[in-house]
Design an enzyme around this catalytic site. Structure first.
Site, PDB file in Angstrom:
ATOM      1  N   GLU A  13     -48.536  32.010  92.779  1.00  7.80           N
ATOM      2  CA  GLU A  13     -49.103  30.697  93.270  1.00  7.80           C
ATOM      3  C   GLU A  13     -48.273  29.667  93.651  1.00  7.80           C
ATOM      4  O   GLU A  13     -47.647  29.029  92.872  1.00  7.80           O
ATOM      5  CB  GLU A  13     -50.227  30.283  92.138  1.00  7.80           C
ATOM      6  CG  GLU A  13     -51.327  31.143  91.870  1.00  7.80           C
ATOM      7  CD  GLU A  13     -52.260  30.503  90.824  1.00  7.80           C
ATOM      8  OE1 GLU A  13     -52.263  29.314  90.737  1.00  7.80           O
ATOM      9  OE2 GLU A  13     -52.913  31.368  90.186  1.00  7.80           O
ATOM     10  N   GLU A  44     -52.683  33.238  83.310  1.00  8.91           N
ATOM     11  CA  GLU A  44     -52.013  32.348  82.795  1.00  8.91           C
ATOM     12  C   GLU A  44     -52.187  32.029  81.348  1.00  8.91           C
ATOM     13  O   GLU A  44     -52.309  30.946  80.807  1.00  8.91           O
ATOM     14  CB  GLU A  44     -52.255  30.860  83.577  1.00  8.91           C
ATOM     15  CG  GLU A  44     -51.817  30.830  84.909  1.00  8.91           C
ATOM     16  CD  GLU A  44     -51.801  29.206  85.616  1.00  8.91           C
ATOM     17  OE1 GLU A  44     -52.840  28.814  85.039  1.00  8.91           O
ATOM     18  OE2 GLU A  44     -51.328  28.670  86.202  1.00  8.91           O
TER      19      GLU A  44
HETATM   20  C1  GAL Z   1     -53.445  27.785  88.197  1.00  7.97           C
HETATM   21  C2  GAL Z   1     -54.810  28.965  88.241  1.00  7.97           C
HETATM   22  C3  GAL Z   1     -55.567  28.921  89.595  1.00  7.97           C
HETATM   23  C4  GAL Z   1     -55.963  27.589  89.898  1.00  7.97           C
HETATM   24  C5  GAL Z   1     -54.610  26.806  90.098  1.00  7.97           C
HETATM   25  C6  GAL Z   1     -55.014  25.183  90.505  1.00  7.97           C
HETATM   26  O1  GAL Z   1     -53.144  27.362  87.033  1.00  7.97           O
HETATM   27  O2  GAL Z   1     -53.865  29.982  87.740  1.00  7.97           O
HETATM   28  O3  GAL Z   1     -56.439  29.804  89.243  1.00  7.97           O
HETATM   29  O4  GAL Z   1     -56.940  27.128  88.956  1.00  7.97           O
HETATM   30  O5  GAL Z   1     -53.997  26.480  88.908  1.00  7.97           O
HETATM   31  O6  GAL Z   1     -55.477  25.268  91.873  1.00  7.97           O
END
Ligand code: GAL
Length: 772
Positions: free
Chosen positions: A196, A127
């Site tokens: 994600e 990110e």
């Molecule tokens: C994203 C990040 C993950 C985790 C998630 C929130 O921004 O890439 O590693 O932190 O947010 O759980």
């Protein structure tokens, strides 16, 4: 737990497992590596492979992940000349060293798909696009370097960069979020990948328990594939526990349950797990049309879209309704299909709806905790105790390991412990201008917890509340004429893991530290910041691992006069392994804050005295409709943020086990007890003409409390009949079919239950509440 979790993921219809690689776990000291035990990355990937699944390796090595310091080892921060996540040679050299090490390990075991292994994608950085602007032009140079460095490692499978709009080729940019159906990669040849899909959210001390409904997660997934998605990954599918000091933050809790399909304990989070399993199986049954088909889309207005994938004579349809409140009717080839608000219907053959994201045909599980059947707890737990070792040295003598004439950031200790003692002394005479009856100590701190002592006497403590990590501690003190010993114990609760330049955010006592004398209107300040400060890292008990039974201090425990609510105190007890195989939780009610070990294994930081905020929970059932945000359906208002702590069965042995606590704040261990978790209530649910499947997950169904086919209202645990119900006695039909069995299946139909005269707009459901 790995094989079991990976198997459950496969049974849940997944075909790949994504994992981060944690640099600080694998390289705790520079060039000293740890891939043993739970750090055995090769074994993890092999286990994934043995299940016949693919793997996605997110090396990072910055990973965020609510993990301590985002996965960076803190020694990195202390390297001369380093600047992290930017075009800085010291940093880039370390990053390249670690990344190539991981890649080489994988190559050596032939784990990349290009070598016949399971790894189909690897990730570099994490990110960076979210923070690149704060690094100026150099940010771009850095991300270009990341890309060429990764490329040079020649892994034979693509590299991804998540949330990186201008990912340099051949990096694939991917999306993270609650919904990624609208995401378009920067290169038209890049497949649409969702790294994600947040199935819930994480929790912080003082925060509430997040909840994201099964209907909404399924909606997000179905829409993603409706809109041309290629690959999506759940974050988290299983979040588990932040054992040891792995929780980041600041203030991330030890539980990392995330409301994920597999809960913290590895049990099925139903209906989420099952509802998504059905979706995965259906999507996979459509693989050919989805991957090779031509796409045609129709806009039906009011946020209703139809998408048809067709090849040869086969086609598959999605009807999506993104309207928050209005249900829709889609007429396709002369047939009407009802599509509820905020849902997607899937018709693998474009004729029959086999799945709708808002119609859940999966049971809901309500878990119960049972007391340890092996002994009478908490009464049978006999506690012994001892004060923290050698407190004299720090509190009275101010003896440290190093000293310097300034106040240092706690990270200088390489974060080997949560604890750092800041010690100095001050000479003052009665004729010193500061000498009055009204003297105070004032400490500016950046977190997270401070305990202050003067001349061996405890003054007071202060800790930051979540989100506000700078505070000023000010308390009255009594000084002696002559030499005074000032000892400040600072404790961190997880280092920052996210944000622009998060790595340089201060931790510990920032200073100034001052003594203030007040005489009427006059205030005299003595700044101690440039005094000689001695430092000691950690606690003697921790250094000597007195939580291990073979520690040289293991004999020195007292059995009498158990102190309650006493700071910096160690407690120890033994317990019998809870019977059976259900997961085990440690109930920490009564305690303050500290660390806990079972048979020498750290189960993480505990802090049951930190109450979750009072407001923000709704008494209404959570509405799956409308965009999710992390506090949307929160629960647990006004309760301890985390009262129960997961103790994996693998930490527990047959016979006698040992529990050791280090109580930092002071607490009462006599209520502590072990519990096991199982499904207590299972509520079966099936829409008309679907099967209602009910299971007590390994136990017989002992009774049926409620059953009705029609317009059932309420939620699991409090169902009631609505405007209509079938003629036959649903309760006895279900009792006959299910009681005494571990699972049962009953068709939700009028042929089983008789007619139910429901109004036309009611979708009839069979709802059952079973006692396990
Ligand atoms: C994203 C990040 C993950 C985790 C998630 C929130 O921004 O890439 O590693 O932190 O947010 O759980």
């Amino acid at each position: 737990m790995w094989p079991d979790l990976i198997k459950k993921a496969k049974d849940g219809g997944l075909n790949a497992i994504e994992t981060y690689v944690f640099w600080n776990a694998h390289e705790p000291l520079r060039r000293q590596y740890d891939f043993s035990g739970n750090h055995d990355l090769i074994r993890f990937i092999q286990t994934v492979k043995d299940e016949g699944l693919y793997a996605i390796l997110r090396i990072g090595p910055y990973v965020c992940a609510e993990w301590n310091y985002g996965g960076f080892p803190v020694w990195l921060h202390n390297m001369p000349g380093i600047e992290m996540r930017t075009a800085n040679n010291v940093f880039m050299n370390e990053m390249q060293n670690f990344t190539s090490l991981i890649v080489d390990m994988m190559k050596k075991e032939s784990l990349f798909a290009s070598q016949g292994g399971p790894i189909i994608l690897a990730q570099i950085e994490n990110e960076y696009g979210n923070v690149i602007s704060s690094y100026g032009d150099v940010g771009k140079a850095y991300i270009n370097w990341c890309a060429s460095m990764a490329k040079s490692l020649d892994i034979g499978v693509p590299w991804i960069m998540c949330q990186e709009d201008d990912a340099p080729e051949p990096m694939l940019n991917t999306c993270n979020g609650y919904y990624c159906d609208q995401f378009t990669p920067n290169n038209p040849n890049t497949p649409k990948i969702w790294t994600e899909n947040w199935t819930g959210w994480f929790k912080n001390w003082g925060g509430l328990d997040p909840k994201r409904t099964a209907e909404d997660v399924a909606f997000a997934v179905a829409r993603f594939y409706q809109n041309g998605g290629s690959l999506q990954n759940y974050y988290m599918y299983h979040g588990g526990t932040n054992f040891g000091r792995t929780a980041g933050g600041p203030y991330i809790t030890t539980t990392y349950d995330y409301d994920a399909p597999l809960n913290e304990y590895g049990s099925l989070n139903q209906p989420k797990y099952g509802h998504l399993t059905q979706l995965h199986n259906i999507l996979r049954s459509m693989e050919r049309t989805l991957t090779y088909g031509n796409v045609t889309s129709t806009d039906y207005g009011n946020s209703v879209y139809g998408t048809v994938y067709s090849i040869d004579n086969t086609s598959s349809c999605f009807f999506g309704n993104a309207n928050v409140t209005t249900d829709a009717t889609v007429n396709y080839q002369g047939v009407d299909f009802n599509v509820p608000a905020w849902s997607v219907s899937i018709l693998p053959d474009c004729k029959t709806e086999v799945y709708n994201t808002a119609r859940v045909n999966i049971q809901t599980n309500l878990m119960v905790k049972e007391s340890n059947q092996a002994e009478e707890e908490p009464a049978s737990l006999k506690w012994s105790w001892r004060p923290e070792i050698n407190l004299e040295q720090t509190l009275v003598q101010g003896k440290g390991q190093v000293s310097t004439s300034m106040i240092v950031d706690q990270k200088v200790t390489n974060d080997v412990s949560d604890y750092l003692w800041y010690m100095t002394s001050l000479n003052v005479d009665k004729d010193d201008p500061i000498w009055t009856d009204d003297m105070s100590i004032r400490v500016n701190a950046t977190g997270h917890i401070l305990h202050a002592y003067v001349n061996g006497e405890y003054v007071d403590s202060q800790w930051a509340t979540y989100g506000i990590f700078n505070y000023v501690f000010e308390k009255k003190v009594k000084l002696n004429p002559g030499k005074n010993q000032i000892t400040l114990l600072s404790a961190t609760v997880g280092l920052q893991n996210y944000g622009p330049k998060f790595d340089v955010i201060q931790s510990g006592i920032s200073g100034p530290v001052e003594i203030i004398g007040r005489k009427g209107d006059e205030t005299i300040i003595k700044d101690l910041s440039l005094h000689k400060w001695s430092y000691k890292t950690g606690l003697h008990g921790l250094d000597n691992k007195i939580y291990n039974s073979d520690s040289k201090f293991s004999a020195q425990w007292n059995t009498d006069n158990l102190p309650l609510n006493k700071m910096l105190t160690w407690y120890k007890t033994t317990f019998k392994a809870p019977l059976g195989e259900d997961p085990v939780a440690l109930d920490m009610q009564g305690l303050g804050k500290g660390l806990a070990w079972v048979n020498g294994n750290s189960i993480g930081r505990y802090w049951p005295s930190y109450m979750a905020q009072e407001d923000g929970c709704s008494t209404e059932a959570c509405d799956y409709r409308g965009s999710y945000y992390s506090s949307k359906c929160d629960t647990n208002c006004g309760q301890p943020t985390q009262r129960w702590y997961h103790v994996p069965r693998s930490f527990i042995q047959d016979g006698v086990n040992e529990l050791v606590l280090f109580e930092e704040f002071g607490g009462n261990p006599t209520l502590v007890n072990f519990q096991t978790l199982r499904v207590g209530t299972a509520c079966g649910s099936a829409y008309e003409n679907k099967d209602m499947e009910l299971s007590c997950q390994g136990r017989p169904i002992s009774a049926i409390k409620f059953a009705s086919f029609g317009d059932v209202q309420g939620t699991c645990g409090s169902y009631y009949k609505g405007t209509c119900a079938s003629q036959n006695d649903a309760l006895s039909i279900i009792q006959n079919a299910c009681v005494g069995k571990e699972t049962c299946t009953v068709s939700a139909s009028e042929s089983t239950f008789g007619t139910a005269d429901c109004a036309e707009d009611i979708s009839k459901r069979l709802i059952v509440e079973a006692v396990c």
